[in-house]
Scaffold this motif. Structure first.
Motif, PDB file in Angstrom:
ATOM      1  N   THR A 116      10.686  -7.439   2.142  1.00 51.13           N
ATOM      2  CA  THR A 116      10.204  -6.595   1.055  1.00 51.13           C
ATOM      3  C   THR A 116      11.369  -6.160   0.155  1.00 51.13           C
ATOM      4  O   THR A 116      11.292  -6.237  -1.068  1.00 51.13           O
ATOM      5  CB  THR A 116       9.496  -5.350   1.629  1.00 51.13           C
ATOM      6  N   LYS A 117      12.452  -5.721   0.809  1.00 56.22           N
ATOM      7  CA  LYS A 117      13.582  -5.204   0.027  1.00 56.22           C
ATOM      8  C   LYS A 117      14.661  -6.239  -0.207  1.00 56.22           C
ATOM      9  O   LYS A 117      15.611  -5.988  -0.947  1.00 56.22           O
ATOM     10  CB  LYS A 117      14.176  -3.979   0.732  1.00 56.22           C
ATOM     11  N   ASN A 143       4.666   8.522   4.145  1.00 52.47           N
ATOM     12  CA  ASN A 143       6.011   8.071   3.774  1.00 52.47           C
ATOM     13  C   ASN A 143       6.838   9.056   2.946  1.00 52.47           C
ATOM     14  O   ASN A 143       8.010   8.806   2.671  1.00 52.47           O
ATOM     15  CB  ASN A 143       5.935   6.742   3.020  1.00 52.47           C
ATOM     16  N   LEU A 183       0.848  -1.190   0.000  1.00 55.43           N
ATOM     17  CA  LEU A 183       0.000   0.000   0.000  1.00 55.43           C
ATOM     18  C   LEU A 183       0.882   1.237   0.000  1.00 55.43           C
ATOM     19  O   LEU A 183       1.747   1.403   0.870  1.00 55.43           O
ATOM     20  CB  LEU A 183      -0.874   0.000   1.262  1.00 55.43           C
ATOM     21  N   SER A 193      14.927  -7.241   5.694  1.00 57.66           N
ATOM     22  CA  SER A 193      13.677  -6.835   5.061  1.00 57.66           C
ATOM     23  C   SER A 193      13.310  -7.811   3.946  1.00 57.66           C
ATOM     24  O   SER A 193      14.027  -7.939   2.962  1.00 57.66           O
ATOM     25  CB  SER A 193      13.812  -5.430   4.476  1.00 57.66           C
ATOM     26  N   SER A 217      13.179   6.205   8.370  1.00 54.84           N
ATOM     27  CA  SER A 217      12.781   7.594   8.477  1.00 54.84           C
ATOM     28  C   SER A 217      11.294   7.753   8.792  1.00 54.84           C
ATOM     29  O   SER A 217      10.898   8.679   9.512  1.00 54.84           O
ATOM     30  CB  SER A 217      13.089   8.323   7.164  1.00 54.84           C
ATOM     31  N   SER A 218      10.471   6.855   8.313  1.00 58.59           N
ATOM     32  CA  SER A 218       9.020   7.091   8.400  1.00 58.59           C
ATOM     33  C   SER A 218       8.424   6.864   9.785  1.00 58.59           C
ATOM     34  O   SER A 218       7.278   7.224  10.031  1.00 58.59           O
ATOM     35  CB  SER A 218       8.280   6.232   7.384  1.00 58.59           C
ATOM     36  N   LYS A 233      19.994   3.549  10.325  1.00 61.02           N
ATOM     37  CA  LYS A 233      20.301   2.398   9.469  1.00 61.02           C
ATOM     38  C   LYS A 233      21.769   2.381   9.036  1.00 61.02           C
ATOM     39  O   LYS A 233      22.252   1.387   8.554  1.00 61.02           O
ATOM     40  CB  LYS A 233      19.386   2.410   8.243  1.00 61.02           C
ATOM     41  N   ALA A 249       4.767  -5.213   8.745  1.00 61.10           N
ATOM     42  CA  ALA A 249       4.607  -6.218   7.689  1.00 61.10           C
ATOM     43  C   ALA A 249       5.034  -7.570   8.257  1.00 61.10           C
ATOM     44  O   ALA A 249       4.221  -8.300   8.828  1.00 61.10           O
ATOM     45  CB  ALA A 249       5.423  -5.822   6.462  1.00 61.10           C
ATOM     46  N   ASN A 250       6.311  -7.869   8.149  1.00 63.70           N
ATOM     47  CA  ASN A 250       6.820  -9.137   8.695  1.00 63.70           C
ATOM     48  C   ASN A 250       7.380  -8.987  10.113  1.00 63.70           C
ATOM     49  O   ASN A 250       7.812  -9.956  10.718  1.00 63.70           O
ATOM     50  CB  ASN A 250       7.892  -9.701   7.768  1.00 63.70           C
ATOM     51  N   GLY A 251       7.406  -7.783  10.591  1.00 67.02           N
ATOM     52  CA  GLY A 251       7.768  -7.547  11.984  1.00 67.02           C
ATOM     53  C   GLY A 251       9.251  -7.427  12.270  1.00 67.02           C
ATOM     54  O   GLY A 251       9.656  -7.262  13.421  1.00 67.02           O
ATOM     55  N   GLN A 252      10.055  -7.474  11.214  1.00 66.94           N
ATOM     56  CA  GLN A 252      11.493  -7.521  11.456  1.00 66.94           C
ATOM     57  C   GLN A 252      12.045  -6.220  12.056  1.00 66.94           C
ATOM     58  O   GLN A 252      12.943  -6.259  12.904  1.00 66.94           O
ATOM     59  CB  GLN A 252      12.245  -7.867  10.164  1.00 66.94           C
ATOM     60  N   ALA A 253      11.506  -5.090  11.640  1.00 71.95           N
ATOM     61  CA  ALA A 253      11.974  -3.817  12.201  1.00 71.95           C
ATOM     62  C   ALA A 253      11.637  -3.738  13.691  1.00 71.95           C
ATOM     63  O   ALA A 253      12.490  -3.372  14.510  1.00 71.95           O
ATOM     64  CB  ALA A 253      11.357  -2.641  11.446  1.00 71.95           C
ATOM     65  N   PHE A 310       4.768   1.118   9.472  1.00 74.31           N
ATOM     66  CA  PHE A 310       4.158  -0.093   8.921  1.00 74.31           C
ATOM     67  C   PHE A 310       4.586  -1.307   9.720  1.00 74.31           C
ATOM     68  O   PHE A 310       5.712  -1.384  10.215  1.00 74.31           O
ATOM     69  CB  PHE A 310       4.585  -0.310   7.460  1.00 74.31           C
ATOM     70  N   LYS A 351      -0.328  -4.581   8.332  1.00 76.22           N
ATOM     71  CA  LYS A 351      -0.862  -5.438   7.279  1.00 76.22           C
ATOM     72  C   LYS A 351      -1.139  -6.803   7.908  1.00 76.22           C
ATOM     73  O   LYS A 351      -0.243  -7.613   8.115  1.00 76.22           O
ATOM     74  CB  LYS A 351       0.135  -5.523   6.117  1.00 76.22           C
TER      75      LYS A 351
END
Ligand code: G4P
Ligand code: NA
Ligand code: NA
Length: 194
Positions: free
Chosen positions: A100-101, A27, A20, A98, A59-60, A81, A128-132, A126, A156
């Motif tokens: 995603t990345k 963002n 999304l 990540s 950053s977000s 980072k 997503a997979n919770g890694q952050a 966000f 998500k």
């Protein structure tokens, strides 16, 4: 949080079944009035938790965190980072992968800003997979700080992060939970479970 859900309905762009885009208010361009209300919502949900510090990641995560910190009257620290090589022994670090990345980032904060007397609220834009969030929790543990909970702007729900974090016993408060992005349509999870 109805204001946020309405904003997502109006301005969110479904890029794929799993992504999304909310560049118009979260963002990239930031909507300060919405961020202010988001900060108030986080503060009200964690008001009685004795939070001493908010921990987020650049950053977000910074904008919603600063607004929550303003309301709770506590400092905000954002994990970086990239890190300065000269300061390695003065940092708490954690590796964040990540999906995603498809890349790993070492995230870190200066040791002097977090310690065993802190009760931390982790915030991110966000989930997503919770890694952050797991990486931030890892950093808090290195500092022997307590983790009071995790505040997420947009979760998500069709990805595993929320489940993993809740199974680990964390209180996860998401202001909007997305059930699906299939067929270009955003559907929300409207129950209040978790
Ligand atoms: P995770 O931490 O939950 O495992 O998520 P993941 O690694 O998949 O996320 C990598 C980056 O992508 C993060 O931003 C995250 O906020 C963002 N992200 C994940 N899913 C979405 C999505 O559906 N929409 C948008 N807009 N972003 C998503 P980042 O790389 O840390 O960037 P920044 O914006 O914080 O600088
Ligand atoms: Na983020
Ligand atoms: Na992001």
């Amino acid at each position: 949080m109805e204001l946020l859900i309405n904003k997502i309905k109006e301005d969110g762009i479904v890029l794929s079944d799993s992504v999304l885009k909310v560049d118009s208010f979260l963002n990239h361009q930031i909507d300060p009035q919405l961020m202010y209300e988001i900060g108030r919502e986080f503060a009200s949900r964690f008001q009685s938790e004795g939070i001493t510090k908010i921990l987020t990641i650049e950053s977000s995560g910074i904008a919603p965190s600063v607004m929550a910190g303003l309301q709770l009257q506590v400092p905000v620290i954002f994990a970086r980072k990239r890190k300065s090589l000269t300061l390695l022994n003065e940092l708490y670090s954690s590796k964040v992968y990540s999906f995603t990345k498809q890349e790993s980032n070492e995230i870190s904060i200066a040791k002097k800003y977090l310690n065993e007397n802190d009760r931390v609220l982790i915030i991110d834009d966000f989930l997503a997979n919770g890694q952050a969030a797991i990486g931030l929790a890892d950093i808090a543990k290195h500092a022997k700080a307590e983790i009071a909970g995790i505040g997420i702007v947009i979760e998500k729900g069709f990805q595993d992060g929320g489940k993993i974090l809740r199974e680990q016993g964390y209180r996860v408060e998401s202001l909007a939970r997305i059930g699906s992005l299939e067929n270009g349509i955003v559907t929300f999870i409207t129950d209040n479970v978790g």
